[in-house]
Design an enzyme around this catalytic site. Sequence first.
Site, short mmCIF file in Angstrom:
data_model
loop_
_atom_site.label_atom_id
_atom_site.label_comp_id
_atom_site.label_asym_id
_atom_site.label_seq_id
_atom_site.Cartn_x
_atom_site.Cartn_y
_atom_site.Cartn_z
N LEU A 33 0.53 -1.24 0.11
CA LEU A 33 -0.28 0.00 0.02
C LEU A 33 1.10 1.30 0.12
CD1 LEU A 33 -2.72 -1.35 2.70
CD2 LEU A 33 -2.76 -1.05 0.21
N HIS A 37 -3.03 4.13 -2.78
CA HIS A 37 -4.26 3.51 -1.98
C HIS A 37 -4.93 4.14 -0.90
CE1 HIS A 37 -1.04 -0.29 -3.46
NE2 HIS A 37 -2.54 -0.50 -3.97
N SER A 188 2.29 0.41 -6.01
CA SER A 188 3.27 -0.82 -6.08
C SER A 188 4.42 -1.03 -6.66
CB SER A 188 2.19 -1.78 -5.35
OG SER A 188 1.18 -1.49 -4.65
P1 AMP Z 1 -3.71 -2.27 -6.71
O1 AMP Z 1 -3.09 -2.83 -5.55
O2 AMP Z 1 -3.10 -1.80 -7.78
O3 AMP Z 1 -4.74 -3.03 -7.35
O4 AMP Z 1 -4.59 -1.43 -6.32
C1 AMP Z 1 -5.64 -1.21 -5.83
C2 AMP Z 1 -6.76 0.26 -6.26
O5 AMP Z 1 -5.53 1.33 -5.73
C3 AMP Z 1 -7.19 0.19 -7.58
O6 AMP Z 1 -8.57 0.40 -7.55
C4 AMP Z 1 -6.32 1.55 -7.82
O7 AMP Z 1 -6.51 1.65 -9.31
C5 AMP Z 1 -5.86 2.44 -6.78
N1 AMP Z 1 -4.50 2.80 -6.98
C6 AMP Z 1 -2.96 2.45 -7.16
N2 AMP Z 1 -2.55 3.29 -7.74
C7 AMP Z 1 -3.72 4.77 -7.06
C8 AMP Z 1 -3.01 6.00 -7.12
N3 AMP Z 1 -1.41 6.80 -7.58
N4 AMP Z 1 -3.79 6.73 -6.88
C9 AMP Z 1 -4.88 6.28 -6.24
N5 AMP Z 1 -5.47 5.21 -6.39
C10 AMP Z 1 -4.88 3.83 -6.81
#
Ligand code: AMP
Length: 278
Positions: A33, A37, A188
């Site tokens: 995270l 996130h 990430s």
């Molecule tokens: P992930 O862990 O990559 O599957 O992401 C989980 C959630 O966090 C998804 O809805 C992503 O679009 C969101 N997310 C990832 N990076 C960002 C960011 N830089 N800004 C806002 N939301 C993000």
Amino acid sequence: MILIKNSQTFNALIKEKKAKNLKIGFVPTMGALHAGHLSLIKSARQKCDIVVCSIFVNPTQFNVASDLTNYPRPIEKDIQLLVHEGCDILFHPEVDEIYGNGLVKDSSSDFGSFIHLLEGASRPGHFDGVITIVKKLFQLCEPKEVFFGQKDYQQCLVVETLIQRNFPNIVFNLCPILREEDGLAMSSRNIRLSAEERKISYKIYKELKNLKDNWQTQQWEIALKNAKHILNEAPFKLEYLSVCNAKTFDSIDNFEENAIALVAVQLGNTRLIDNILL
Ligand code: AMP
């Protein structure tokens, strides 16, 4: 915060909360995270009574085995961050807990033509995996509202389509992209960049921003051409940079209202995506 690994225990607790008329907000993640996130958790905290986060590195949405193996999993640190952010429930199942009972992989093929473009074309099977896990998590979590980041814009369209079809009562929240100071979208995967790669990674957002600044002028096609050139110079390797309709992903020749630019590049061994509404 309550940490749960078992699906039935998780769903039983959710049902208990819903029986008390509490509004469940859900933020699905793959962990590792960062502030992006956590901004979703904050939005859920503002709108809902109970904030649920899931951390599950979903194997079926990875189309490159090494990407799955190398995906960061700093669970202790993630737990601390979620506690600090006031998350109420963390669902963190093992792979077998989700896929052990013969969960059949869903197909995204009839989700509309947009699903086969960009990420759909670059990562075969990726959205089938996304739909499979999101559907399963929605069934277990029974959320009133869900929170997704614009960072994964095409994924947001896929999830919105899934909601329209299977979960019409869920409210979808599209949350803005959080960026590092130099503009790089938080991800990430950013920790995998070498110091040298990290230094030049700002160029991705710089080119998107330049496109947006030129969007209402005759210059945008030149800006697009330049951006494609810059983001394909070693160590960048451009997978796609598309200016298209933000709903259908139909390509755009002339200025139109509802447009977006989406990009995917390899920077060394790391794949990065970003986008900007024009
Ligand atoms: P992930 O862990 O990559 O599957 O992401 C989980 C959630 O966090 C998804 O809805 C992503 O679009 C969101 N997310 C990832 N990076 C960002 C960011 N830089 N800004 C806002 N939301 C993000």
